[in-house]
Design an enzyme around this catalytic site. Structure first.
Site, PDB file in Angstrom:
ATOM      1  N   ASP A   9     -11.027  -0.125 -12.423  1.00  0.00           N
ATOM      2  CA  ASP A   9     -10.616  -0.966 -11.306  1.00  0.00           C
ATOM      3  C   ASP A   9     -11.449  -0.507 -10.113  1.00  0.00           C
ATOM      4  O   ASP A   9     -12.085   0.551 -10.145  1.00  0.00           O
ATOM      5  CB  ASP A   9      -9.120  -0.781 -11.050  1.00  0.00           C
ATOM      6  CG  ASP A   9      -8.647  -1.488  -9.798  1.00  0.00           C
ATOM      7  OD1 ASP A   9      -9.065  -2.637  -9.564  1.00  0.00           O
ATOM      8  OD2 ASP A   9      -7.877  -0.881  -9.036  1.00  0.00           O
ATOM      9  N   ASP A  11     -10.676  -1.284  -6.125  1.00  0.00           N
ATOM     10  CA  ASP A  11      -9.886  -0.905  -4.952  1.00  0.00           C
ATOM     11  C   ASP A  11      -8.861   0.167  -5.300  1.00  0.00           C
ATOM     12  O   ASP A  11      -8.118   0.035  -6.284  1.00  0.00           O
ATOM     13  CB  ASP A  11      -9.164  -2.128  -4.380  1.00  0.00           C
ATOM     14  CG  ASP A  11     -10.128  -3.151  -3.796  1.00  0.00           C
ATOM     15  OD1 ASP A  11     -11.234  -2.770  -3.406  1.00  0.00           O
ATOM     16  OD2 ASP A  11      -9.766  -4.344  -3.749  1.00  0.00           O
ATOM     17  N   ASP A  20     -10.473  -5.602   0.732  1.00  0.00           N
ATOM     18  CA  ASP A  20     -10.112  -6.782   1.520  1.00  0.00           C
ATOM     19  C   ASP A  20      -9.417  -6.373   2.817  1.00  0.00           C
ATOM     20  O   ASP A  20      -9.792  -6.810   3.912  1.00  0.00           O
ATOM     21  CB  ASP A  20      -9.185  -7.695   0.710  1.00  0.00           C
ATOM     22  CG  ASP A  20      -9.894  -8.393  -0.435  1.00  0.00           C
ATOM     23  OD1 ASP A  20     -11.135  -8.463  -0.419  1.00  0.00           O
ATOM     24  OD2 ASP A  20      -9.201  -8.873  -1.350  1.00  0.00           O
ATOM     25  N   ASP A  95     -10.050  -7.257  -8.793  1.00  0.00           N
ATOM     26  CA  ASP A  95      -9.598  -8.468  -8.111  1.00  0.00           C
ATOM     27  C   ASP A  95     -10.126  -8.515  -6.671  1.00  0.00           C
ATOM     28  O   ASP A  95      -9.563  -9.190  -5.828  1.00  0.00           O
ATOM     29  CB  ASP A  95      -8.065  -8.528  -8.125  1.00  0.00           C
ATOM     30  CG  ASP A  95      -7.529  -9.896  -7.728  1.00  0.00           C
ATOM     31  OD1 ASP A  95      -8.324 -10.862  -7.729  1.00  0.00           O
ATOM     32  OD2 ASP A  95      -6.340 -10.004  -7.389  1.00  0.00           O
ATOM     33  N   ASP A 179      -4.834   1.251 -10.704  1.00  0.00           N
ATOM     34  CA  ASP A 179      -3.711   1.653  -9.851  1.00  0.00           C
ATOM     35  C   ASP A 179      -2.688   0.544  -9.623  1.00  0.00           C
ATOM     36  O   ASP A 179      -1.509   0.806  -9.455  1.00  0.00           O
ATOM     37  CB  ASP A 179      -4.231   2.114  -8.487  1.00  0.00           C
ATOM     38  CG  ASP A 179      -4.785   0.948  -7.687  1.00  0.00           C
ATOM     39  OD1 ASP A 179      -4.056   0.415  -6.823  1.00  0.00           O
ATOM     40  OD2 ASP A 179      -5.925   0.539  -7.935  1.00  0.00           O
TER      41      ASP A 179
END
Length: 273
Positions: A9, A11, A20, A95, A179
């Protein structure tokens, strides 16, 4: 280790915050973001925020400079480089969006270490504004997964695609690091012999704690970049030893068969003088 696929992942896993939120906060648009958040999905909101920031006179160079200041634990970069040096196939499933991830990885000198980045597509349009789109077009073809996945991206489907793409190369062991709640679905796709590394006291960890029996992979939690490095490299070393043992065992069996085969051959006849 050609037999290991390590999926990260981005972030709060590779970097130590949400990219973001970081851009929105650093460019002074937090209040507007919070005001609009209840009205649309997060991914759509980030596209809208880029429009608002552009209207306020913020340039893409402003965004780039903000991304270059993003916090990251000092041991994460060496961990990624070491895993790559050991032959692991490293991939990103996130994402966030492609522009943010590519900009940060380039700044950190990590662009060449990942074979694939799976994330929400983005590009800078003719007006100089960053456009951000969903990975899955949920308006035309919803992914249908309700396992804590946002409408724009099911990471479980991404993992299944990666698993299928590497299947022809032989058995691969997966290590998944994440996470958030969106990392739960891909964790469910891992099997026996795979490993999942949830960040402790984050949503993925909390979901796993509620029912560990649903997770087939071996769970190894981590707290910060130092633990991420130690545990990740430890797992790679463990898998390497296991694969070496299996190779030696198979080689010994081959030698045994060869000896038996030689003994079964007829003895050579002496040449008469």
């Amino acid at each position: 280790m050609a037999g290991i696929v390590a999926v990260f992942d981005f972030d709060k896993t590779i970097i130590d915050c949400d990219s973001d939120n970081w851009v929105v906060d650093e460019l002074g648009a937090t209040d507007l973001f919070n005001e609009l958040l209840p009205t649309m999905p997060w991914n759509s909101l980030m596209d809208r925020m880029m429009k608002e920031l552009h209207a306020q006179g913020k340039t893409m160079e402003d965004v780039v400079q903000v991304l270059k200041r993003i916090p990251i634990h000092p041991r994460v970069i060496p961990a990624i480089k070491a895993a790559h040096a050991l032959g692991c196939d490293l991939r990103v499933v996130s994402d966030a969006n492609l522009f943010f991830i590519e900009t940060i990885l380039k700044h950190l000198g990590l662009s060449d270490y990942f074979s694939e980045i799976n994330t929400n597509p983005s590009f800078v349009d003719d007006e100089g504004r960053l456009r951000i789109f969903p990975y899955h077009d949920f308006h035309k073809s919803p992914h249908g997964c309700r396992s804590h996945c946002p409408p724009n991206m099911c990471k479980g489907l991404v993992i299944e695609r990666i698993q299928a793409s590497v299947a022809e190369e032989g058995k691969k062991k997966f290590i998944y690091l994440g996470d958030g709640s969106g990392d739960y679905c891909p964790s469910l796709k891992l099997g026996d012999g795979d490993y999942v590394m949830p960040r402790k006291n984050f949503p993925l960890w909390d979901l796993m704690c509620k029912n560990r029996l649903l997770i087939k992979a071996e769970i190894h939690e981590w707290v910060d970049g130092e633990e991420l490095e130690r545990i990740l490299l430890g797992l790679i070393n463990k898998i390497s030893i296991e694969e070496s043992s299996q190779f030696i065992s198979a080689d010994c069996k081959l030698q045994t068969v060869s000896v038996s085969a030689r003994e079964a051959l007829p003895h050579a006849l002496p040449v008469q003088q």
